[in-house]
Scaffold this active site. Structure first.
Site, PDB file in Angstrom:
ATOM      1  N   ASN A 208       0.635  -1.194  -0.184  1.00 38.16           N
ATOM      2  CA  ASN A 208      -0.065   0.006   0.141  1.00 38.16           C
ATOM      3  C   ASN A 208       0.850   1.178  -0.221  1.00 38.16           C
ATOM      4  OD1 ASN A 208      -0.592   1.774   2.544  1.00 38.16           O
ATOM      5  ND2 ASN A 208       0.160  -0.262   3.194  1.00 38.16           N
TER       6      ASN A 208
ATOM      7  N   ASN B 212       6.291  -1.393  11.122  1.00 37.73           N
ATOM      8  CA  ASN B 212       5.387  -1.086  10.169  1.00 37.73           C
ATOM      9  C   ASN B 212       5.643  -1.829   8.918  1.00 37.73           C
ATOM     10  OD1 ASN B 212       3.731   0.571   8.455  1.00 37.73           O
ATOM     11  ND2 ASN B 212       4.146   2.335  10.139  1.00 37.73           N
TER      12      ASN B 212
ATOM     13  N   LYS C 290       6.211   3.740  16.974  1.00 41.96           N
ATOM     14  CA  LYS C 290       6.270   2.578  15.926  1.00 41.96           C
ATOM     15  C   LYS C 290       7.278   2.783  14.658  1.00 41.96           C
ATOM     16  CE  LYS C 290       2.926   0.329  12.748  1.00 41.96           C
ATOM     17  NZ  LYS C 290       1.399   0.297  12.479  1.00 41.96           N
TER      18      LYS C 290
ATOM     19  N   PHE D 286      -1.611   8.289   4.188  1.00 40.82           N
ATOM     20  CA  PHE D 286      -2.134   8.796   5.312  1.00 40.82           C
ATOM     21  C   PHE D 286      -3.610   9.396   5.138  1.00 40.82           C
ATOM     22  CE2 PHE D 286       1.721   9.380   8.484  1.00 40.82           C
ATOM     23  CZ  PHE D 286       1.766   8.289   8.508  1.00 40.82           C
TER      24      PHE D 286
ATOM     25  N   SER E 268       5.961   5.055   8.582  1.00 40.68           N
ATOM     26  CA  SER E 268       5.260   4.970   7.318  1.00 40.68           C
ATOM     27  C   SER E 268       6.028   5.295   5.912  1.00 40.68           C
ATOM     28  CB  SER E 268       3.922   5.750   6.949  1.00 40.68           C
ATOM     29  OG  SER E 268       3.316   6.114   5.810  1.00 40.68           O
TER      30      SER E 268
ATOM     31  N   ASN F 133       5.045   5.889   3.247  1.00 41.00           N
ATOM     32  CA  ASN F 133       4.480   6.651   2.212  1.00 41.00           C
ATOM     33  C   ASN F 133       4.306   8.058   2.448  1.00 41.00           C
ATOM     34  OD1 ASN F 133       3.967   4.055   0.962  1.00 41.00           O
ATOM     35  ND2 ASN F 133       2.392   3.833   2.302  1.00 41.00           N
ATOM     36  N   THR F 134       5.133   8.795   3.446  1.00 37.90           N
ATOM     37  CA  THR F 134       5.150  10.262   3.622  1.00 37.90           C
ATOM     38  C   THR F 134       6.716  10.521   3.567  1.00 37.90           C
ATOM     39  OG1 THR F 134       3.006  10.307   5.060  1.00 37.90           O
ATOM     40  CG2 THR F 134       4.538  12.154   5.207  1.00 37.90           C
TER      41      THR F 134
HETATM   42  C1  LIG Z   1      -3.627  -0.821   3.787  1.00 39.61           C
HETATM   43  C2  LIG Z   1      -2.649  -0.615   4.823  1.00 39.61           C
HETATM   44  C3  LIG Z   1      -2.742   0.720   5.534  1.00 39.61           C
HETATM   45  C4  LIG Z   1      -1.893   0.950   6.628  1.00 39.61           C
HETATM   46  N1  LIG Z   1      -2.067   1.971   7.241  1.00 39.61           N
HETATM   47  C5  LIG Z   1      -1.300   2.199   8.470  1.00 39.61           C
HETATM   48  C6  LIG Z   1      -1.345   3.398   9.356  1.00 39.61           C
HETATM   49  O1  LIG Z   1      -2.108   4.444   8.832  1.00 39.61           O
HETATM   50  N2  LIG Z   1      -0.724   3.979  10.231  1.00 39.61           N
HETATM   51  C7  LIG Z   1       0.149   2.816  10.656  1.00 39.61           C
HETATM   52  O2  LIG Z   1       1.126   2.997  11.636  1.00 39.61           O
HETATM   53  N3  LIG Z   1       0.373   1.627  10.187  1.00 39.61           N
HETATM   54  C8  LIG Z   1      -0.233   1.422   8.805  1.00 39.61           C
HETATM   55  N4  LIG Z   1      -0.365   0.290   8.280  1.00 39.61           N
HETATM   56  C9  LIG Z   1       0.749  -0.889   8.659  1.00 39.61           C
HETATM   57  C10 LIG Z   1       0.139  -1.738   9.784  1.00 39.61           C
HETATM   58  O3  LIG Z   1      -0.413  -1.098  11.012  1.00 39.61           O
HETATM   59  C11 LIG Z   1       1.302  -2.834  10.089  1.00 39.61           C
HETATM   60  O4  LIG Z   1       2.280  -2.340  10.916  1.00 39.61           O
HETATM   61  C12 LIG Z   1       1.595  -3.535   9.080  1.00 39.61           C
HETATM   62  O5  LIG Z   1       0.622  -4.046   7.948  1.00 39.61           O
HETATM   63  C13 LIG Z   1       2.163  -5.003   9.186  1.00 39.61           C
HETATM   64  O6  LIG Z   1       1.295  -5.634   9.562  1.00 39.61           O
HETATM   65  P1  LIG Z   1       0.558  -7.017   8.998  1.00 39.61           P
HETATM   66  O7  LIG Z   1       1.340  -7.653   8.337  1.00 39.61           O
HETATM   67  O8  LIG Z   1      -0.337  -7.853  10.135  1.00 39.61           O
HETATM   68  O9  LIG Z   1      -0.328  -6.275   8.148  1.00 39.61           O
HETATM   69  C14 LIG Z   1      -0.984  -0.036   7.177  1.00 39.61           C
HETATM   70  C15 LIG Z   1      -1.011  -1.357   6.620  1.00 39.61           C
HETATM   71  C16 LIG Z   1      -1.878  -1.720   5.506  1.00 39.61           C
HETATM   72  C17 LIG Z   1      -1.885  -2.825   4.805  1.00 39.61           C
END
Ligand SMILES: Cc1cc2nc3c(=O)[nH]c(=O)nc-3n(C[C@H](O)[C@H](O)[C@H](O)COP(=O)(O)O)c2cc1C
Length: 363
Positions: free
Chosen positions: A110, A244, A215, A114, A173, A175-176
């Site tokens: 992704n 993350n 994080k 934000f 993140s 993406n920022t």
């Molecule tokens: C579509 C998507 C959006 C995410 N948005 C955020 C976010 O806004 N803030 C954040 O701290 N992590 C965000 N994450 C990261 C997740 O919180 C997590 O740290 C990461 O996906 C790893 O866990 P997982 O393998 O169980 O998905 C996002 C992940 C995904 C897949």
């Protein structure tokens, strides 16, 4: 999983990933997610940073960016819910498409950037559910066009201190642009000092210190793990979230979508994020709280995270591929593991394999 849930999942998997997610949140708001009838065993109860979690599994940030469904997720069996990332001003995020499913790999890439409704709208929504209880953490971030990232985090603490059970400062993140630079020593010291001070001041008004977690990204060197550990231990914040998403693609090299820009999550993230978790556990010592997240996709992978050093767990991508039954499966695995170890509590399993994982380089 109920029949309706199965049907919904089948339909959602046919939609583009982001539209499926939005439809999923809408469905949950309308009651599509049935409450769990399962009662957590007391062996799952976990005390972290002065809070008591009924079980150690929570929903990771990004699933409920605007705080629309924390209570439905908790009723379904999550031990806690983290909402956000929320930025001071609303933001639309990057151009679409910006979420990609890698089905064969049980992964997602992704680059949302934000997208969220901003402090005011989300605060209003959380305020409306404030009497419901449950542990609801608020993940805070910075606007892409902000000229002072630290000020945005400080504003997040000020805005949500009266309502957040805990805070997550998300500096990881991908993406920022520039956000991950906050992980560098000097910048990190300034940020942690500012948010800790703001939190302490707000405690005079709200009557308690809302715990803060930081994080971090999985894409860091051993040296950075050591410096982050040192800064965090000195800072007076309460814990870490590891990790993350990753910008690394080694685990999915040959996938046609591998070159999409963004953060990779799900099963291929498990190894890296768990190795960084184990290293961080050794670096901060046995008592500093860590939430382990990244690639949990079944009971055994959740147990491995605990044994690598996580006091608490979070999941997101695993739910897309395994559905909400994953929650009960993880909790059953953890309860069984406690029993097999002779009773006690899931807290007794935390970090048991950290040294072994670091030595072998493999979770
Ligand atoms: C579509 C998507 C959006 C995410 N948005 C955020 C976010 O806004 N803030 C954040 O701290 N992590 C965000 N994450 C990261 C997740 O919180 C997590 O740290 C990461 O996906 C790893 O866990 P997982 O393998 O169980 O998905 C996002 C992940 C995904 C897949």
């Amino acid at each position: 999983m109920t029949f309706i849930e199965q049907l919904a999942r089948f339909g959602l998997m046919k939609l583009d990933a982001e539209r499926a997610h939005l439809a999923g949140i809408k469905g949950i708001k309308r009651g599509a997610l049935k409450p769990s009838r399962r009662v957590d065993k007391p062996t799952l109860r976990t005390k972290v940073a002065g809070l008591t979690f009924p079980n150690p599994l929570g929903i990771a940030a990004g699933f409920d960016k605007n705080g629309e469904v924390p209570d439905a997720l908790i009723r379904r069996g999550m031990g806690f819910a983290e909402i956000g990332t929320v930025t001071p001003r609303p933001q639309t995020g990057n151009e679409k498409p910006r979420v990609f499913r890698l089905k064969e790999e049980q992964a997602v890439i992704n680059r949302l950037g934000f997208n969220n409704e901003g402090h005011e709208a989300v605060h209003k929504r959380l305020n409306a559910r404030r009497l419901k209880g449950g542990i609801v953490g608020v993940n805070i971030g910075a606007n892409k066009d902000s000229d002072d990232f630290v000020a945005d985090y400080v504003a997040g603490i000020q805005r949500f201190a009266d309502i957040a059970t805990y805070f997550t400062a998300n500096i990881s993140s991908p993406n920022t642009p520039g956000l991950r630079d906050l992980q560098a020593t000097e910048a990190l010291r300034v940020l942690l000092g500012a948010i800790r001070e703001t939190r302490d001041k707000s405690a005079l008004m709200v009557g308690y210190k809302v715990p803060i977690f930081l994080k971090i990204a999985p894409d860091i060197t051993d040296k950075t793990i050591e410096t982050i550990a040192g800064e965090v231990l000195d800072s007076g914040i309460e814990g870490l979230i590891v990790s993350n998403t990753t910008i690394e693609r080694a685990a999915i090299k040959s996938h046609p979508l591998a070159q999409e820009v963004g953060g990779l999550s799900g099963k291929p993230l498990f190894e890296t994020s768990t190795l960084v978790l184990a290293k961080m556990r050794l670096a901060v010592g046995p008592h500093f709280p860590i939430i382990g997240v990244g690639g949990i996709h079944d009971g055994p992978s959740a147990l491995k995270k605990i044994r690598a050093g996580a006091n608490l767990l979070q999941v997101y991508t695993g739910l897309i591929y395994s559905g909400f039954d994953l929650i009960d499966n993880v909790k059953k695995e953890l309860e069984d593991a406690v029993e097999a170890s002779g009773g006690g509590s899931v807290e007794d399993l935390v970090g048991l394999d950290a040294a072994k994982i670091v030595k072998s380089g493999k979770p």
